[in-house]
Design a protein around this motif. Structure first.
Motif, short mmCIF file in Angstrom:
data_model
loop_
_atom_site.label_atom_id
_atom_site.label_comp_id
_atom_site.label_asym_id
_atom_site.label_seq_id
_atom_site.Cartn_x
_atom_site.Cartn_y
_atom_site.Cartn_z
N ASN A 335 0.85 -1.20 0.00
CA ASN A 335 0.00 0.00 0.00
C ASN A 335 0.89 1.25 0.00
OD1 ASN A 335 -1.76 2.09 0.42
ND2 ASN A 335 -2.76 1.22 2.22
N PRO A 336 1.07 1.88 -1.15
CA PRO A 336 2.00 3.02 -1.24
C PRO A 336 1.56 4.23 -0.40
CG PRO A 336 0.73 2.78 -3.28
CD PRO A 336 0.41 1.58 -2.44
N LYS A 337 0.32 4.21 0.10
CA LYS A 337 -0.14 5.33 0.94
C LYS A 337 0.36 5.19 2.38
CE LYS A 337 -4.26 6.15 -1.84
NZ LYS A 337 -5.75 6.08 -1.87
N GLU A 338 0.81 3.97 2.73
CA GLU A 338 1.34 3.73 4.08
C GLU A 338 2.83 4.07 4.11
OE1 GLU A 338 -0.29 2.74 6.84
OE2 GLU A 338 -2.21 2.76 5.76
N ASN A 339 3.32 4.46 5.28
CA ASN A 339 4.72 4.87 5.42
C ASN A 339 5.58 3.78 6.05
OD1 ASN A 339 4.31 7.51 4.38
ND2 ASN A 339 3.47 8.14 6.36
N TRP A 340 6.87 3.86 5.77
CA TRP A 340 7.85 3.01 6.44
C TRP A 340 8.29 3.69 7.74
CZ3 TRP A 340 9.90 -1.74 5.12
CH2 TRP A 340 9.52 -2.25 3.86
N ASP A 341 8.46 2.91 8.79
CA ASP A 341 9.00 3.44 10.04
C ASP A 341 10.39 2.87 10.23
OD1 ASP A 341 9.57 4.38 12.52
OD2 ASP A 341 8.22 3.03 13.59
N ILE A 342 11.39 3.62 9.79
CA ILE A 342 12.76 3.10 9.87
C ILE A 342 13.62 3.84 10.90
CG2 ILE A 342 12.78 2.16 7.53
CD1 ILE A 342 14.50 4.71 6.82
#
Length: 346
Positions: A335-342
């Motif tokens: 889902n490209p609308k969700e973000n990565w938490d890195i």
């Protein structure tokens, strides 16, 4: 460009049984490339006692990569032949660094969220009641392909477990794959394969231990149940040795874990050779975090395989990296609308 690395311990939500013991944690290393605001992230993940690069100088080799990241990719990979998971981490990190979005390594309908990848539901080894509970959960979630690890409990109990599934669901309704992880002896293997074949299974992974080329070739030639090589591929580095192995054994399938066989480059070599020998294949994760799973999923989508893949491992951990990867029914999606938490790895 500056390269650094960070060790990260993934914690399983519940202990997960394999033929090599019960897993509670999983070590992995993140390779981080930075230049100004630009970043690239790769994952070097090993499976203790299974990975060919499970050796004392592993972390030292990642440090070497950080010091020599300026070298051409071909030269880096050549120096890392005996470290397939680090090869993969380097490929991943550089591809991430070069990409417009560091987490979209292979832009496609998958990364756009328009298409997903069909995956199998994984059933971990354990007591009969626990395995039945997992099976029920996977069926309720909508999986039509289930993979069971066998070889841990009594073989007759495992047969009974499979029979109970078959009584409820035909092979047209549920595809069953089993993975013995080399648990059968060469003397008993064929007889066990005959019993298993009566249950309309799709295939069995690695029925006997790796390295028994003659015995495996004989099994593949006479088996009533399609055999998939898995551990057998580990530690086979050159394209000529890969070709020789496949030509010698002629399995029905091979299973590809990029972290164990040299990343994108190593996996592509196996795919090309498998297709040359008319051998089927599918791709499986090796318990990577979502960083590695994301790279494997995007690469796998590009291969246009219509078989269920082994990519459903992202929900195993309590502290996985939050990502746009999602499992909907029997499909892994992005889902490209969700973000990565890195933040936890930078």
């Amino acid at each position: 460009m500056k390269a650094t690395y960070k060790k990260y311990i993934l914690n399983f939500k519940r202990p997960s049984g394999t033929s090599r013991g019960v897993l509670r944690t999983k070590e992995t290393w993140f390779l981080i490339l930075q230049e100004g605001e630009k970043i690239g992230v790769g994952e070097c993940g090993i499976l203790r006692t299974l990975s060919i690069d499970d050796r004392p100088d592993y972390e030292e080799k990642i440090q070497w990569v950080c010091e020599n990241i300026h070298l051409p990719l071909e030269d880096l990979l050549a120096q890392l032949v005996e470290f397939p998971s680090i090869q993969f981490g380097v490929e991943m990190a550089l591809k991430s660094f070069e990409a417009q979005d560091p987490f979209q390594l292979f832009p496609s309908a998958f990364t756009e969220g328009k298409k997903g990848i069909k995956i199998n539901g994984l059933i971990w080894m354990g007591e009969e009641a626990f395995m039945l509970e997992q099976i029920q959960q996977k069926l309720e979630q909508g999986f039509s392909c289930i993979k069971l690890k066998i070889g841990a409990i009594d073989f007759e109990k495992e047969i009974a477990l499979l029979q109970s599934i078959r009584k409820k669901y035909s092979a047209l309704e549920i595809e069953l794959r089993v993975d013995a992880n080399g648990a059968f002896s060469t003397k008993e293997a064929l007889q066990k394969l005959k019993l298993l074949s009566e249950l309309d299974l799709h295939s069995i992974e690695q029925p006997i231990k790796q390295g028994q080329i003659t015995e495996m070739a004989q099994l593949c030639a006479t088996t009533p149940l399609p055999i998939a090589l898995d551990e057998e591929l580990i530690g086979v580095f050159s394209a000529s040795d890969k070709d020789k192995l496949l030509a010698s054994i002629l399995p029905q399938y091979i299973i590809l874990k990029p972290s164990l066989i040299g990343g994108f480059k190593g996996t592509q070599e196996w795919i090309d050779l498998a297709e040359k020998h008319k051998i089927g294949w599918w791709v499986t994760s090796a318990l990577e975090s979502n960083i590695g799973l994301n790279a494997i999923s995007q690469y796998t989508f590009m291969q246009d395989s219509h078989m269920p893949q082994g990519l459903g491992t992202g929900s195993l951990y309590t502290n996985n990296i939050e990502s746009p990867l999602q499992i909907k029914g029997e499909t892994i999606t992005y889902n490209p609308k969700e973000n990565w938490d890195i933040n936890s790895i930078l």
